[in-house]
Design a protein around this motif. Structure first.
Motif, mmCIF file in Angstrom:
data_model
loop_
_atom_site.group_PDB
_atom_site.id
_atom_site.type_symbol
_atom_site.label_atom_id
_atom_site.label_comp_id
_atom_site.label_asym_id
_atom_site.label_seq_id
_atom_site.Cartn_x
_atom_site.Cartn_y
_atom_site.Cartn_z
ATOM 1 N N UNK A 123 10.714 -13.908 12.197
ATOM 2 C CA UNK A 123 10.334 -15.156 12.447
ATOM 3 C C UNK A 123 9.394 -15.560 11.449
ATOM 4 N N UNK A 124 8.427 -15.154 10.775
ATOM 5 C CA UNK A 124 7.375 -15.433 10.434
ATOM 6 C C UNK A 124 7.852 -15.930 8.580
ATOM 7 N N UNK A 125 8.665 -15.185 8.730
ATOM 8 C CA UNK A 125 9.426 -15.713 7.559
ATOM 9 C C UNK A 125 10.677 -16.691 7.059
ATOM 10 N N UNK A 126 10.844 -17.093 8.619
ATOM 11 C CA UNK A 126 11.870 -18.222 8.861
ATOM 12 C C UNK A 126 10.870 -19.667 8.783
ATOM 13 N N UNK A 127 9.872 -19.048 9.556
ATOM 14 C CA UNK A 127 8.864 -20.466 9.639
ATOM 15 C C UNK A 127 8.784 -20.957 8.373
ATOM 16 N N UNK A 128 8.039 -20.086 7.197
ATOM 17 C CA UNK A 128 7.801 -19.581 6.775
ATOM 18 C C UNK A 128 8.767 -20.575 5.300
ATOM 19 N N UNK A 129 9.901 -20.486 4.646
ATOM 20 C CA UNK A 129 10.801 -20.275 3.525
ATOM 21 C C UNK A 129 12.310 -20.944 4.877
ATOM 22 N N UNK A 130 12.328 -20.945 5.630
ATOM 23 C CA UNK A 130 13.757 -21.384 6.758
ATOM 24 C C UNK A 130 14.674 -20.422 6.655
ATOM 25 N N UNK A 131 15.674 -20.960 6.548
ATOM 26 C CA UNK A 131 16.989 -20.483 6.178
ATOM 27 C C UNK A 131 17.198 -19.288 5.394
ATOM 28 N N UNK A 132 16.769 -19.875 3.840
ATOM 29 C CA UNK A 132 17.270 -18.636 2.932
ATOM 30 C C UNK A 132 16.198 -17.684 3.332
ATOM 31 N N UNK A 133 15.129 -17.728 3.855
ATOM 32 C CA UNK A 133 14.374 -16.254 3.954
ATOM 33 C C UNK A 133 15.408 -15.002 4.700
ATOM 34 N N UNK A 134 16.782 -15.678 5.324
ATOM 35 C CA UNK A 134 17.127 -14.280 5.557
ATOM 36 C C UNK A 134 18.018 -14.343 4.361
ATOM 37 N N UNK A 135 17.804 -14.255 3.430
ATOM 38 C CA UNK A 135 18.918 -13.919 1.912
ATOM 39 C C UNK A 135 17.103 -12.607 1.713
#
Length: 152
Positions: free
Chosen positions: A57-69
């Motif tokens: 969740x923290x990664x998504x908040x910081x980098x948006x959907x591209x965090x999933x990669x």
């Protein structure tokens, strides 16, 4: 009560992910297993870190959907507090509370042998408290039976 008692009750299986997996893979593994954290293990089986749903969740908040990669290695917690099988539930609870995390790997001789969650600790403490209360009730009932009849 010890960590070993919790593992005996819940089992020793752990869900792990390699450091080179993506956050999307981690999210899917968390979801499919209905758990809140994954152990990140090296190919040799040693603990490299822990990846929680909160980390994703923290990664998504910081980098948006591209965090999933992103790779798990880039977002996992590497300074992981661990416990051993002979650690008490009270000690584990204290560490989890003061460090503010919900999962603690159980390690013996450098190898992960299980994982304990806040829910496991709470469940164990409740069961322990219920057993203690019943033992006290039984003790009082036994003591009352031993009193002379006119002392009641």
């Amino acid at each position: 009560m010890l960590a070993s008692h919790i593992l005996k009750e819940k089992g020793r299986s752990v869900i792990a992910i390699p450091p080179e997996a993506t956050l999307l893979e981690a999210a899917r593994l968390l979801t499919s297993n209905r758990i809140g954290a994954l152990l990140v293990l090296t190919p040799e089986g040693s603990l490299a870190g822990i990846m929680s749903a909160r980390d994703i969740v923290r990664a998504l908040a910081e980098d948006g959907a591209r965090a999933l990669t992103h790779m798990v290695a880039a977002r996992m917690t590497t300074n992981v507090a661990t416990c051993e099988e002979n650690d008490t539930v009270a000690e584990i609870m204290q560490t989890m509370t003061s460090c503010r995390f919900g999962h603690m790997p159980v390690v013996e001789k450098g190898r992960v042998v299980g994982i304990v969650s806040t829910g496991d600790v709470v469940k164990t403490r409740i069961a322990e408290t219920v057993r203690e209360a019943q033992a006290l009730k039984d003790y009082i009932a036994t003591a009352e039976e031993m009193l002379p009849r006119n002392a009641h």
